[in-house]
Design an enzyme around this catalytic site. Structure first.
Site, short mmCIF file in Angstrom:
data_model
loop_
_atom_site.label_atom_id
_atom_site.label_comp_id
_atom_site.label_asym_id
_atom_site.label_seq_id
_atom_site.Cartn_x
_atom_site.Cartn_y
_atom_site.Cartn_z
CB SER A 41 -0.97 0.02 1.19
OG SER A 41 -0.28 0.19 2.40
CE LYS A 78 -3.57 2.03 3.89
NZ LYS A 78 -2.88 0.79 4.16
#
Length: 130
Positions: A41, A78
């Protein structure tokens, strides 16, 4: 003037003490740790599956920083972003949608990633002694 060409098989290493990684990476034993990255990610931020992250649990999570968050019983890595009144966790891979934070999620921001350590091709991580 003599022509000096370093031998590529014997790189010049200056004499003296080695590098202190605790100082170089600003590690604090009571709040810093290494985490292994699982997933893709954050590839757009240069963080790949298998990399080691230096994470500091004492650094303030601010907009733009890459954070480790505890969501739905698991950890995620993230970028923390603020848009208007809302906070978001955004991947650096378009395959993953942003995750909205709300309410009590502030305490789920577990740490801030400060450094990436990657093994070079052909290199390998040392195995723990048993």
């Amino acid at each position: 003037m003599p022509d000096h060409h370093p031998d590529p098989h014997h790189p010049a290493i200056p004499p003296g003490p080695g590098v202190d990684l605790n100082t170089q990476l600003n590690l604090h034993p009571d709040r810093s740790l290494l985490l292994r990255v699982c997933g893709d990610s954050m590839v757009g931020a240069g963080i790949r599956h298998g990399d080691l992250l230096v994470v500091d649990r004492g650094v303030a999570p601010r907009s733009g920083r890459i954070v480790v968050a505890l969501l739905e019983g698991g950890f995620t890595l993230k970028r923390l972003v603020r848009r208007g009144p809302r906070w978001w966790l955004e991947a650096a891979n378009p395959a993953y949608p942003p995750l909205a934070l709300g309410g009590s999620d502030d305490d789920r921001l577990w740490g801030v990633a400060l450094h990436v350590i990657r093994s070079l091709p052909g290199g390998r991580w040392p195995r723990p002694q048993s």
